[in-house]
Design a protein around this motif. Structure first.
Motif, PDB file in Angstrom:
ATOM      1  N   ALA B  37     -45.246  41.156 -61.593  1.00 54.95           N
ATOM      2  CA  ALA B  37     -46.053  41.010 -62.808  1.00 54.95           C
ATOM      3  C   ALA B  37     -45.618  39.805 -63.642  1.00 54.95           C
ATOM      4  N   PRO B  91     -37.675  43.138 -77.554  1.00 57.44           N
ATOM      5  CA  PRO B  91     -37.731  43.456 -76.123  1.00 57.44           C
ATOM      6  C   PRO B  91     -38.269  42.330 -75.248  1.00 57.44           C
ATOM      7  N   LEU B  94     -35.005  39.077 -72.001  1.00 57.41           N
ATOM      8  CA  LEU B  94     -34.524  39.746 -70.803  1.00 57.41           C
ATOM      9  C   LEU B  94     -32.998  39.811 -70.867  1.00 57.41           C
ATOM     10  N   PHE B 139     -37.715  32.712 -69.606  1.00 57.45           N
ATOM     11  CA  PHE B 139     -38.237  34.050 -69.342  1.00 57.45           C
ATOM     12  C   PHE B 139     -38.523  34.744 -70.659  1.00 57.45           C
ATOM     13  N   ASP B 141     -40.081  38.493 -71.597  1.00 56.47           N
ATOM     14  CA  ASP B 141     -40.529  39.734 -70.968  1.00 56.47           C
ATOM     15  C   ASP B 141     -41.733  40.291 -71.729  1.00 56.47           C
ATOM     16  N   GLU B 142     -42.878  39.636 -71.563  1.00 57.86           N
ATOM     17  CA  GLU B 142     -44.125  40.046 -72.214  1.00 57.86           C
ATOM     18  C   GLU B 142     -44.437  41.492 -71.832  1.00 57.86           C
ATOM     19  N   VAL B 143     -44.921  42.251 -72.794  1.00 56.15           N
ATOM     20  CA  VAL B 143     -45.212  43.650 -72.484  1.00 56.15           C
ATOM     21  C   VAL B 143     -46.386  43.761 -71.509  1.00 56.15           C
ATOM     22  N   ARG B 153     -44.333  35.634 -67.394  1.00 56.15           N
ATOM     23  CA  ARG B 153     -43.006  35.981 -67.904  1.00 56.15           C
ATOM     24  C   ARG B 153     -42.009  34.862 -67.592  1.00 56.15           C
ATOM     25  N   GLU B 154     -42.031  34.363 -66.369  1.00 57.10           N
ATOM     26  CA  GLU B 154     -41.161  33.234 -66.022  1.00 57.10           C
ATOM     27  C   GLU B 154     -42.015  31.975 -66.090  1.00 57.10           C
TER      28      GLU B 154
END
Lengths: 441, 441
Positions: B37, B91, B94, B139, B141-143, B153-154
């Motif tokens: 994802a 959050p 990462l 990075f 860490d998108e929900v 995300r990356e």
């Protein structure tokens, strides 16, 4: 680049944390700084060298017909569970849990990932061979990282992967990489000797480490002197001609060359005449490896054969430690005053030293030389600081540019400048015109 | 590159998981594949475009005097504790624990890291300004990662940082980046409009987002039509001349241009005549930001001033979403048949189509054209597959190379080939010589 503007924090003193010469010199020459244990920030000059090495590696991969991709650093644990390596890998794997509590990891290598990409898209032998590489940062959580970039935790690696119909075809791909590595290391100014390496449970003889000789090397190496004297620079092979490729590989595997891991003393003595026996230390800079269907089976990477059957592809992987090479090259090429860069990857070709920054004639001459070199596309670092000549000479020797062009008031009166080769230490008084033309401007 | 050898897995059908056009086209054109994802593998053609964009960004940073470094992806949590952001970040960060139970993280940005490097080495105003950038994977860490590489995300980002003695000098650095960004986006074939952005608690007016117009954009944007019509391509400014730099910035900040976040409807109507009001949607591709001593204070980055006092350096940061740009450019430049690459970053300049791969004359002519283009250094993708013409045309339109050179048996008999511009759709029958010369061979 003018030194007064450059971010090049050189150090006179030897940093106490550095145990080996390349680590000491990279810190002293302002190439890297440690961010945390085994993790480095690359400062401008260090990164310039890293990128030049990367580019040589890339060009040689492209030349052999290998295609560049980029896989991400963060991988899904599920992928590694399929191959069985998630549990097998041990504490060197940096394991991560994301915000949705999914198990992820920072890739230490990419066999699973590339196999997954391949299996989703390639289904027929007609598309083979497929050779793909990427140059990407990896992470191995070493228990005791040390030796600077030689054994860091976050490191840049070129890893390539081959996909073939069967063992014979895979061996052809393997041999292409073998030759490609000879060329690559020669272009980097290195003498890298292919040495037999462990193949693990697969057996066969398709595993070689490429080792450069350096007194500070991690392994003892034993080989025939002819390999130490062989010169792969200028090696030209038509990669489309499997026989021509095999001929090169046959020569480079015809004589004894092993690291201590595979060394067999009695075989060494029986195969190599006494005066040809070389025992030295070496550093691994590349590793090529055939591993058959080890990953294609668990990951379901099969293709239709010419006979209309389904068959798992035969794979190999081929690594070069790109960031490690920066350290390895310094280990192989330095003296008591500092680094000696091979010209192909030197951060700048010429260091221009203004012996008296306060002197109008000196500064005018230097500014003109600087402009001319830049115009001609010759990379030059111009020490325009107001510093003692001794400090300038020391810094220039430390950072190891191939040529030093020294401009002082006394020389200028006579119409000459001094041109010094960093590698040989030879100095010559020459006219400005002749200096410029010898430097390619 | 011959298509029979290339790893270019194009798709006819629209992948169901892709909600926006750039994501659909990048999947269909075989540029990327999702690894997990919000994390993508870049296949050969996609990576080629990404590297071209990266290189334009790099050249423009270098041109303005910004120096390239590379900071690692994995950072120590301690560093972020110093700035207070470790707890504040939430959050999206990462968070990682290494084998020695040390808290680490995958960098979402690098203010702390670059400030630490600066403070360890630079101690005097004489070394200022210092401008440094790196192009590194980040990075977040998108929900709910979505929109392909537009919100992964990356992701690959160019982030630059400026260090200056005081606000006035910092504003000069800020304005250099402002101009640099205008040039960068223009070279990428984009019309990017600088829009006022939030400065947070620091205040002032030194924060701009660079927005490109696209119907699928994430924000509503409101601006003066003159900015939409302004053309920054070919903009030449002497970065050493602060007044010349300021003049450009003054123009591009003289008229109304805001995203919905900062939009003020009554101000818009009072400042902009009705026929000059533009309301569209836009995509953010860059952000520049002055933040004063926000990081230099907690991280102790102070320097000696000309007056001999200690003062915290004034900093700014300057981001370009490099991997995001691949998607953004496609959003801004496509039609119903596929991508339309601006020439500056097209993966290949020319797509050579052999209309009948089984025909000897066609193949001979194509092979010769292919060799000539390669010799002249014109990047060419040669569709040498044994496929129907319709499939070849569709694939070539999909991948969006600027020029298509179509070679068929009937044309050859008349001594002509077809040259098609992907952007305009115009087709011309021309002689082979004239086609080659127009393509630069």
């Amino acid at each position: 680049m003018r030194l007064t503007r450059y971010f090049l924090p050189t150090m006179k003193d030897t940093p106490s944390e550095a145990q080996i010469v390349s680590h000491r010199l990279m810190l002293r020459a302002g190439m890297v700084r440690q961010a945390s244990a085994g993790i480095y920030s690359w400062l401008p000059m260090g990164y310039k060298v890293l990128r030049k090495i990367e580019q040589v590696v890339r060009e040689e991969q492209d030349r052999m017909g290998c295609q560049e991709v980029l896989m991400p650093t963060i991988q899904s644990a599920d992928l590694w569970r399929k191959s069985g390596r998630y549990d097998a890998y041990g504490p060197e794997m940096l394991r991560i849990r994301d915000r949705h509590d999914r198990d992820m990891l920072y890739g230490p290598t990419n066999e699973e990932q590339i196999t997954e990409i391949f299996q989703a898209e390639v289904h027929s032998y007609r598309a083979l061979p497929k050779l793909m590489y990427h140059i990407q940062w990896k992470f191995r959580d070493e228990v005791r990282p040390r030796f600077g970039v030689m054994r860091g935790r976050e490191f840049l690696m070129k890893d390539a992967y081959s996909f073939d119909l069967d063992y014979e075809k895979a061996a052809e791909s393997y041999r292409k990489f073998f030759v490609c590595y000879l060329r690559t290391f020669a272009r980097l100014g290195l003498k890298a000797i292919p040495m037999e390496a462990d193949t693990g449970p697969i057996g066969g003889n398709l595993s070689h480490e490429f080792i450069i000789l350096a007194d500070t090397g991690e392994s003892a190496v034993f080989c025939h002197r002819d390999f130490v004297e062989a010169d792969a620079s200028g090696l030209k092979v038509d990669y489309e001609d499997p026989q021509a490729v095999k001929k090169v590989v046959d020569y480079y595997t015809s004589l004894y060359a092993r690291t201590d891991e595979k060394h067999d003393a009695s075989l060494f003595e029986s195969e190599v005449p006494e005066d040809k026996r070389v025992e030295r230390r070496g550093i691994e800079v590349g590793h090529i490896f055939y591993f058959g269907t080890k990953y294609s089976e668990p990951l379901g990477a099969s293709i239709a054969t010419p006979e209309g059957e389904e068959s798992f592809v035969h794979m190999g992987s081929y690594g070069i430690g790109v960031s490690r090479l920066v350290g390895a090259i310094i280990e192989a090429s330095h003296d008591e005053n500092g680094i000696i860069w091979p010209e192909s990857i030197a951060p700048y070709k010429v260091g221009l030293i203004n012996l008296r920054a306060g002197d109008e004639a000196c500064t005018k001459a230097c500014d003109e030389i600087y402009a001319k070199l830049n115009e001609a596309g010759v990379e030059v670092l111009y020490d325009d600081r107001d510093e003692r000549p001794g400090a300038k000479f020391a810094d220039m020797d430390l950072i190891g540019l191939p040529w030093q062009l020294v401009v002082g008031p006394r020389g200028l009166e006579k119409g000459v400048v001094e041109l010094k080769s960093r590698a040989t230490g030879e100095k010559e008084e020459v006219s400005l015109e002749s200096a410029l033309s010898r430097l390619g401007a």
